[in-house]
Scaffold this active site. Structure first.
Site, mmCIF file in Angstrom:
data_model
loop_
_atom_site.group_PDB
_atom_site.id
_atom_site.type_symbol
_atom_site.label_atom_id
_atom_site.label_comp_id
_atom_site.label_asym_id
_atom_site.label_seq_id
_atom_site.Cartn_x
_atom_site.Cartn_y
_atom_site.Cartn_z
ATOM 1 N N ASP A 8 -5.093 -21.065 11.774
ATOM 2 C CA ASP A 8 -5.732 -22.339 12.109
ATOM 3 C C ASP A 8 -4.901 -23.427 11.423
ATOM 4 O OD1 ASP A 8 -6.497 -22.376 9.447
ATOM 5 O OD2 ASP A 8 -8.644 -22.567 9.829
ATOM 6 N N HIS A 9 -5.394 -24.664 11.402
ATOM 7 C CA HIS A 9 -4.619 -25.760 10.792
ATOM 8 C C HIS A 9 -4.378 -25.517 9.304
ATOM 9 C CE1 HIS A 9 -8.908 -26.551 10.633
ATOM 10 N NE2 HIS A 9 -8.702 -27.227 9.524
ATOM 11 N N GLY A 66 -7.451 -21.045 5.810
ATOM 12 C CA GLY A 66 -7.432 -21.568 4.449
ATOM 13 C C GLY A 66 -7.693 -20.480 3.419
ATOM 14 N N GLY A 68 -8.612 -17.147 4.564
ATOM 15 C CA GLY A 68 -8.476 -15.847 5.231
ATOM 16 C C GLY A 68 -9.829 -15.272 5.628
ATOM 17 N N ILE A 69 -10.894 -15.895 5.143
ATOM 18 C CA ILE A 69 -12.226 -15.326 5.359
ATOM 19 C C ILE A 69 -12.700 -15.526 6.807
ATOM 20 C CG2 ILE A 69 -14.658 -15.419 4.669
ATOM 21 C CD1 ILE A 69 -13.697 -16.314 1.864
ATOM 22 N N GLY A 70 -12.725 -16.770 7.242
ATOM 23 C CA GLY A 70 -13.260 -17.038 8.591
ATOM 24 C C GLY A 70 -12.462 -16.346 9.673
ATOM 25 N N HIS A 98 -5.971 3.334 3.660
ATOM 26 C CA HIS A 98 -7.331 3.858 3.731
ATOM 27 C C HIS A 98 -8.134 3.360 4.933
ATOM 28 C CE1 HIS A 98 -7.848 5.174 -0.777
ATOM 29 N NE2 HIS A 98 -6.745 5.656 -0.211
ATOM 30 N N HIS A 133 -10.078 9.712 5.153
ATOM 31 C CA HIS A 133 -10.226 8.319 5.574
ATOM 32 C C HIS A 133 -10.412 8.202 7.088
ATOM 33 C CE1 HIS A 133 -9.240 7.350 1.519
ATOM 34 N NE2 HIS A 133 -8.100 8.017 1.609
#
Ligand code: RB5
Length: 151
Positions: A8-9, A66, A68-70, A98, A133
């Site tokens: 994103d921006h 910003g 990495g979460i969203g 894993h 795994h």
């Protein structure tokens, strides 16, 4: 390896640097945008990259916003995507070993260029370990962690 990248921006400023790192390691990378630092919504670019990775079997993705979460939460809504939100070489390596991650996600506001380089190297140089795994990853893909199963 073949990568698709989108941001994103708030991830745009390190996109070119990230592409150069991937290319310098001998891998291919296709840029899915955006083409400027204008404000955009991270779910739109997460979706572009996630869909490309699913349609191009065996390919991988890199997503940057910003934090990495969203962008990782959004990508993980696409069936078959396992986006690992990473902060260092260890998490980048472990998400391959894993979790068989097919997308590396990180935050431009969280990590510097040296860490970006080390994460990409670690992600590229680590194979999925399979074994115990594999069953866990299968459970994710079978949808056993979806709400309808939780009683
Ligand atoms: C944009 O300001 C920011 O919210 C976004 O890049 C990301 O960090 C969201 O998770």
């Amino acid at each position: 390896m073949k990568f698709y990248i989108a941001t994103d921006h708030a991830g745009y400023a390190v996109k070119e640097f990230t592409k150069e790192v991937v290319k310098s390691l001998g891998h291919e990378i296709i840029d899915l945008g955006p083409d400027s630092a204008d404000r955009v919504d991270y779910p739109d670019f997460a979706k572009k990259c996630a869909n490309a990775v699913i349609e191009d079997r065996g390919s991988f993705g890199i997503l940057i916003c910003g934090t990495g979460i969203g962008i990782s939460i959004s990508a993980n809504k696409v069936a078959g995507i396992r986006a690992g939100l990473c902060h260092d070489a260890y998490t980048a390596s472990m998400c391959r070993a894993h979790n068989d991650a097919n997308i590396l996600a990180f935050g431009e506001r969280v990590v510097g260029k040296g860490v970006i380089e080390s994460m990409i190297e670690a992600f590229c140089n680590t194979e999925f370990e399979g074994g115990r795994h594999a069953g866990r990853v299968d459970k994710i893909e079978d949808g056993c962690v979806f709400g309808s199963d939780l009683g």
